[in-house]
Design an enzyme around this catalytic site. Structure first.
Site, PDB file in Angstrom:
ATOM      1  N   LYS A 154       1.034  -1.223   0.059  1.00 52.07           N
ATOM      2  CA  LYS A 154       0.139  -0.030   0.009  1.00 52.07           C
ATOM      3  C   LYS A 154       0.968   1.354   0.063  1.00 52.07           C
ATOM      4  O   LYS A 154       1.896   1.174   0.620  1.00 52.07           O
ATOM      5  CB  LYS A 154      -0.887  -0.025   1.294  1.00 52.07           C
ATOM      6  CG  LYS A 154      -1.960   1.128   1.385  1.00 52.07           C
ATOM      7  CD  LYS A 154      -2.698   0.611   2.646  1.00 52.07           C
ATOM      8  CE  LYS A 154      -3.987   1.693   2.933  1.00 52.07           C
ATOM      9  NZ  LYS A 154      -4.640   1.287   4.136  1.00 52.07           N
ATOM     10  N   SER A 235      -9.298   0.792   3.001  1.00 56.12           N
ATOM     11  CA  SER A 235      -8.582   1.706   2.352  1.00 56.12           C
ATOM     12  C   SER A 235      -7.575   0.822   1.452  1.00 56.12           C
ATOM     13  O   SER A 235      -6.926   1.655   0.734  1.00 56.12           O
ATOM     14  CB  SER A 235      -8.148   2.789   3.051  1.00 56.12           C
ATOM     15  OG  SER A 235      -7.050   2.319   4.234  1.00 56.12           O
ATOM     16  N   SER A 259      -9.543  -1.750   7.024  1.00 60.33           N
ATOM     17  CA  SER A 259      -8.714  -1.345   5.735  1.00 60.33           C
ATOM     18  C   SER A 259      -8.238  -2.683   5.292  1.00 60.33           C
ATOM     19  O   SER A 259      -7.722  -2.349   4.112  1.00 60.33           O
ATOM     20  CB  SER A 259      -7.915  -0.084   6.108  1.00 60.33           C
ATOM     21  OG  SER A 259      -8.886   0.799   6.346  1.00 60.33           O
TER      22      SER A 259
END
Length: 605
Positions: A154, A235, A259
């Site tokens: 990420k 996310s 997330s």
């Protein structure tokens, strides 16, 4: 004739196109002469057959689905849905090299990027790293099960290389981090190959309260290949989308509240959200020191366990990791993995009133069929093993991290301390960056105001940020002051959720349960685990018939209970392999639609 497709990230097209021709060697005419004529020069740069991949547009068709779900053979071997063990066997047998594997995954990026956008940046050093792992393998040195295996992280996880770390924000473009994040350093030492950084929801969903999940100003909109028009989960959106679509075997995400679990279950992959303190957050753009954790997304429980073994450990730069001392397995987490026989005598609780009642009827039916299979395999299923005081702790109206304030009690609200932590923790993180003037949440707000349309500084300026930057403004309003309300909220949420989960795990005739089985599509499940800082694992379980979006079955446990969760999750996964079910392949609903924002709510999503 092959026509070079247009692409929202022309740099990606240029890099991957060049990599394909320079590195694959599959389609270029070879030339052995030191000198040759103009026609030979031209001929050496052209394909002698139709290009490897097609790019379907418009309405979805069976052929388009088959095309987008299919990877070409990689040096003659199948890597589509391949496990890490299978890839290691190919490399050990000399059927595949890490450079070839990395090149094939780069080709896969090129194939799907224009539709689902899982990758924000590609690592220009990926092939060099792969080559080094090959040299080590040839010398008899294989570092770990991840040796030579590509992965992505990420874009809020720092790397001290030629990749940026931006959390999806234009404000951090060009900033330089002081060092690799601890988890990245561990993966490099394990011999894994960093392919690039994944798209995400900007600032890991802290910037806005109404937004398009999976969107960032720096990365654009990530989409689920199961339904491109709806929320892909976040996310850690790109991390899950990349793994689900065979761009890499595993990825790292981060979680503060859902997330990792949410995008994993919405893309039919495995997600591990570890206990807070098992994986270091040093070098990760923070949200809250009390709930942040680095997690893993993979297609199988075993692959996820290999990655967890590589990244956990005590880190002097994150004192929360000190709590893991004496609480981790001596042989690592992969050693806990089992087959379906381990379900005989296992005990699972169903917190029906706490969570299951909020799942839709179709989901309940499919998940309960799986629960029946688990029972038939020899497990004990105990219903109504509820979270203590669930009537107070669990929102009846879906995920809501300001539920305390909704009840008129901000001193019992998760968001009360999260927005303060974000202000303070981000300031600490930014203080170590160079080549940037961004030092605080206030600076980010000011930057957004100077770039109002790209960064959606006000409601209505950028459709991806419908509420503007109200999340950042709420954090800035606290100025990081940890007052009495802050400490009351932190104590309430942590202590009550920990007691609630632990009580539920002990609720069966004083015999401790192995795990609580919960439907993670119900956001309140991972919210309670997040507030407690407790671990959770989701595995693929089914697909909504109308939306095409997957959902999972999750296992919830107590602090540092990852070994037990991995043992039972791997057993259930093995049971699925025998009985049918598990991971479904994408159907690419909404192919060609490029709506922003993606639909946040839809029936059966």
């Amino acid at each position: 004739m092959w026509i070079r497709p247009t692409h929202p990230k022309p740099w990606l097209v240029d890099i991957v196109y060049a990599v394909y021709f320079l590195c694959s060697g599959a389609a270029l005419a070879e030339t052995t002469n030191a000198t040759f004529g103009i026609s030979q020069l031209r001929g050496s740069q052209l394909l002698d057959h139709a290009f490897l991949y097609r790019y379907p547009l418009g309405n979805i068709t069976v052929n388009a689905v088959a095309t987008l779900n299919t990877l070409d053979l990689c040096n003659g071997v199948v890597i589509e849905e391949a496990t890490i063990d299978q890839l290691q066997r190919y490399m050990a047998e000399g059927k595949l090299s890490s450079v070839q594997l990395t090149t094939c995954y780069l080709n896969r990026v090129f194939q799907v990027e224009r539709y689902i956008n899982p990758i924000l940046q590609l690592n220009p050093d990926a092939l060099h790293i792969a080559r080094k792992t090959e040299t080590e393998r040839a010398a008899g040195h294989v570092r770990s099960p991840l040796h030579g295996i590509p992965f992505v992280i990420k874009d809020n996880i720092a790397t001290r290389d030629r990749l940026g770390t931006t959390a999806g924000s234009l404000a951090l473009v060009g900033s330089i981090v002081p060092r690799d994040a601890f988890v990245v350093d561990k993966l490099r030492k394990a011999g894994a190959v960093l392919l690039g950084k994944a798209t995400l929801s900007e600032w890991a969903d802290m910037r806005s309260t109404v937004y398009s999940e999976g969107y960032s100003a720096n990365g654009g909109q990530s989409r689920s290949s199961y339904n491109l028009t709806v929320n892909p989960g976040g996310s850690s959106s790109g991390s899950a989308v990349a793994v689900a679509n065979n761009v890499v075997p595993f990825a790292l995400g981060t979680e503060t509240d859902g997330s990792v679990i949410n995008p994993a279950e919405r893309n039919a992959v495995v997600g591990i959200k570890p206990t807070v303190g098992l994986t270091s957050r040093a070098g990760v753009v923070p949200e809250s020191e009390h709930q942040d954790t680095v997690g893993i997304i993979a297609r199988t429980v075993r692959d996820a366990a290999y990655a967890l073994d590589a990244i956990y450990g005590v880190d002097l730069r994150d004192n929360y990791t000190f709590a893991q001392r004496g609480n981790t397995p001596s042989k690592g987490y992969a050693a806990a993995l089992e087959n379906r026989s381990a379900l005989r005598g296992a005990r699972f609780g169903l917190p029906w009133k706490s969570f299951w009642t909020f799942a839709d009827a179709e989901q309940q039916s499919i998940l309960l069929d799986l629960v029946d299979q688990i029972r038939t395999a020899g497990a004990f299923i105990i219903n109504n093993t509820e979270i203590t005081d669930y009537q107070t702790l669990v929102s009846p109206d879906g995920w809501n991290w300001d539920y305390g304030t909704t009840r008129g009690r901000p001193n019992e609200s998760e968001y009360t301390y999260i927005k303060v932590d974000f202000y303070n923790n981000l300031r600490s993180y930014l203080s170590e960056l160079s080549n940037t003037s961004i030092r605080s949440v206030d600076d980010v707000i000011n930057f957004n105001n100077q770039h109002p349309y790209a960064e959606g500084a006000e409601p209505g300026l950028n459709p991806a940020f419908a509420s503007g930057q109200d999340g950042l403004l709420a954090s800035a309003a606290t100025q990081g002051i940890m007052n009495e309300t802050y400490f009351q909220a932190l104590h309430f949420c942590q202590s009550r959720t920990r007691q609630g989960i632990d009580d539920a795990l002990r609720s069966s005739r004083s015999v401790k349960l192995d795990a609580l089985l919960v439907p993670p599509d119900v956001g309140q499940t991972y919210q309670i685990a997040a507030q407690a800082g407790y671990p959770m694992i989701t595995i693929p379980a089914g697909v909504h018939s109308k939306s095409g979006m997957p959902f999972g079955l999750a296992l919830m446990g107590t602090a540092f209970g990852e070994s037990e969760l991995l043992r039972t999750a791997s057993a259930i996964e093995d049971l699925q392999r025998v009985e049918g079910g598990g991971r479904a392949r994408p159907q690419w609903k909404g192919l060609g639609v490029e709506n922003v924002p993606v639909e946040s709510q839809c029936f059966g999503c």
